[in-house]
Design a protein around this motif. Sequence first.
Motif, mmCIF file in Angstrom:
data_model
loop_
_atom_site.group_PDB
_atom_site.id
_atom_site.type_symbol
_atom_site.label_atom_id
_atom_site.label_comp_id
_atom_site.label_asym_id
_atom_site.label_seq_id
_atom_site.Cartn_x
_atom_site.Cartn_y
_atom_site.Cartn_z
ATOM 1 N N LYS A 175 0.821 -1.200 0.000
ATOM 2 C CA LYS A 175 0.000 0.000 0.000
ATOM 3 C C LYS A 175 0.863 1.261 0.000
ATOM 4 C CE LYS A 175 -3.466 2.850 0.700
ATOM 5 N NZ LYS A 175 -4.419 3.178 -0.398
ATOM 6 N N ASP B 236 -3.854 -2.637 2.973
ATOM 7 C CA ASP B 236 -5.180 -2.200 3.401
ATOM 8 C C ASP B 236 -6.227 -3.197 2.922
ATOM 9 O OD1 ASP B 236 -5.739 -1.619 0.762
ATOM 10 O OD2 ASP B 236 -6.141 0.503 1.063
ATOM 11 N N ILE C 124 -6.313 -0.471 7.621
ATOM 12 C CA ILE C 124 -4.981 -0.253 7.071
ATOM 13 C C ILE C 124 -3.974 -0.522 8.179
ATOM 14 C CG2 ILE C 124 -5.155 2.254 7.535
ATOM 15 C CD1 ILE C 124 -3.346 2.700 5.109
#
Length: 804
Positions: free
Chosen positions: A614, A639, A669
């Motif tokens: 991410k 996430d 996340i």
Amino acid sequence: MSCRTQLFIFFLLVLSFSLFPQQREGFSGGTITGTVFDSTSGQKIEYANIVVMSKSDSSVITGTITDAEGNFTISKVRPGNYFVNVRFIGFNDKQFDVSINRNNLNINLGEIYLEPAAINLENVVVEGERSPVTYQLDKKVIDVSQMQTVISGNAVDVLENIPSVTVDIEGNVSLRGSGNFTVLIDGRPSIVDAQDALQQIPASSIKSIEIITNPSAKYDPQGTAGIINIILKKNQNIGMSGIMNANAGLNDKYGGDFLFEYKTEDVNTTFGIDYNRRFSPGESREEQRFIRNNNTSFLNSTGDRKWGRISFGLRGGLEFILGENDILSLGGRYGNREGQMNSFLNYILLPQDSSYISSGDRDRGGNHYDFNMNYFHRFNPDGHELKGELVYGYDNSDESTITSEFYNGIQTSGKKTTESGPSTDIEGKLDYTLPLGENRKFEAGMQGEAEISKENTSLSEYNSKFGDFILQPLYSNTANYKTNELAVYSLYADQFGNLGLQGGIRGEYTFRTIEVTRLNQEFNIDRWDFFPSLHSSYKFAEGKQMMASYTRRIQRPGGWELEPFDTWMDANNVRRGNPSLEPEYIDSYELGLQIFIGKVVLSSELYYRVTHNKIDRVQSIYQDSTNITLNTSENIGKDYSLGSELMLTLDPLEFWNVNLMGNLYNYKIDGLLFNEPFSRESFNWSSRFNNVFKVSESTTFQFNVNYNSPTVSSQGTREGFFTTDAAFKQNFFERKLSLTVQVRDIFSTAKYEFTSEGEDFYRYNYFNRESPVVMLNLRYNFNNFKQERDGEKPNGEFNDGEEF
């Protein structure tokens, strides 16, 4: 390209053609076929329901839906006597008597024309209203003609009413919580940034918008959240025709567009032009806290700002019908855009207890153009075909920001930053489709792209002695980008009774070079990636169908995210890229169900998405400063999004149509931030409550309520907000002329409110915009342009062809 690479690509293609099974022999039962049309427009209806019922007890035996061309085929129907019911919401049903026996195994119902549903309401005839959003097997289609509250806006304003999409007060679009998606225009990639492209296209020139959250291996996998495809208006009638729109509102808002078409049996000509100007004043408030060496300082500001955009566009095309099986198309687009933001803020610095005034002017704009050539060849009428496309695009984007600080009316400091640079892109692709039987087909293709771009950045600081800005060479850089991509794919689709399956694989080779001139550095990417996809559907009883899919996608970092130097954004913000960023890889799963209960439609989608590597924007204090923020991008971890989209369509009263849409999902996340583990989570939801009232045959009133809940990121939280819009539309002269008055954000509730914090900083931002916004739109159709009837279902297909 190396010999080894070429051999590998050849091996993939040979392997793809050799793996699909041979056509099966034999036949069991009879078949029922046909094609469904809209009797008013003459257009084919996709996704109409075909239900086969026993003639003896009306029990449901089997069924199907029409494809993109309005065709349907029902196989393996046992001998017997049946009713075949053809239905689509907003139309009157049609029913046929059929008999399957040894001497009559194949029944062709031919062309079936459905009449629009009509309601006799005290001698007033009201046409049936349909949902602006249609859920189909692999996408959601938004019929823009049904959205009168956004007719004077742009593509962003349309998307604001879609459950998958969130739009903040500045017009930035997120698809299922992600700002990374691909924008196509008539199935072709946009040369400009996705957010800019959506801001530039007027809603009045759009026929429909397709949201494809789980595209198959046939499509470019770039974009975390999927694809937004803008289908522009086209006329299907022979002869000369056209449509004109003009709109105006308060506080520097006006625009218009014009579309002209001339069609013959052999040549079709299209030309369009549009211009729009939109500016909105608003208020801004910011609170910042910085901690350095156990000392805390505060920098707070309040003031006014005005932001907006100006856009101008041209498009044209020629289509040559070379015979029954060949079509050659040539087209082009030109656009010029300019975004502006002006601010006047009062700053207070604590504990020094000093104050100053800051004025800021930011301009971002440029021109772009592209040319495309498409060729289509049909080997036979059964769908055996070849499509080729070649696109050349150019974009030149310039940005300038000037921040000036004044004490007692005298300028004491300031910064001027610039960014500029052209980008050139050429792309070609081939798509081949081979039917292998009644419900089976094989597809394969390849795509290549080459892009060259250049980015120049500079910083100048205000010198009070000279009364001018002086260039700072240490913060002025040039970066050259070269990217080459090659992709091959194959798909196989089959039908096993009520179960439909489609599987595919795509391989992509990427070679990219970044050269930083001043630092004499070069960064390269040389890699293969593979993207599988699987789509399935299962038809239950009458009006019930389930769909499931899996795809793998990628989000490659680009632009400033990879530049290894400091670039000043304004007087209080610096950004620094990271050339070691890894691309994001996304695993996406979806399960959908659609149920028709009389005139009520219920659609539901469950989805689960995991993003690996991410990439998130990270903030911290810049060097030894006390009031400057450093913005960087990092691979922080993963996430997760798990949620459901729901849509309910019904008619509470004969003249009242309701569309209730919602998106509920849990977002999480987690990963490492500044070498420390972290985890954040939020439950997010948004809803769209759209109401359409048919006052008379020519008068419509629309009222919408939208809500977006709070959500989190790695370092911050965005607060929720809701808006309320209304529109009144009146048609004249058999729909040749229409007048629409729209009011957006009636109760002035739209806002942007964001809080972010780290170990050494805290920041709170708030701003709003002018509201309510009142616009007047006038539309005129001349000659035989076929205006979409209120409620007409779109059948837009891929033409296989301001971040302030």
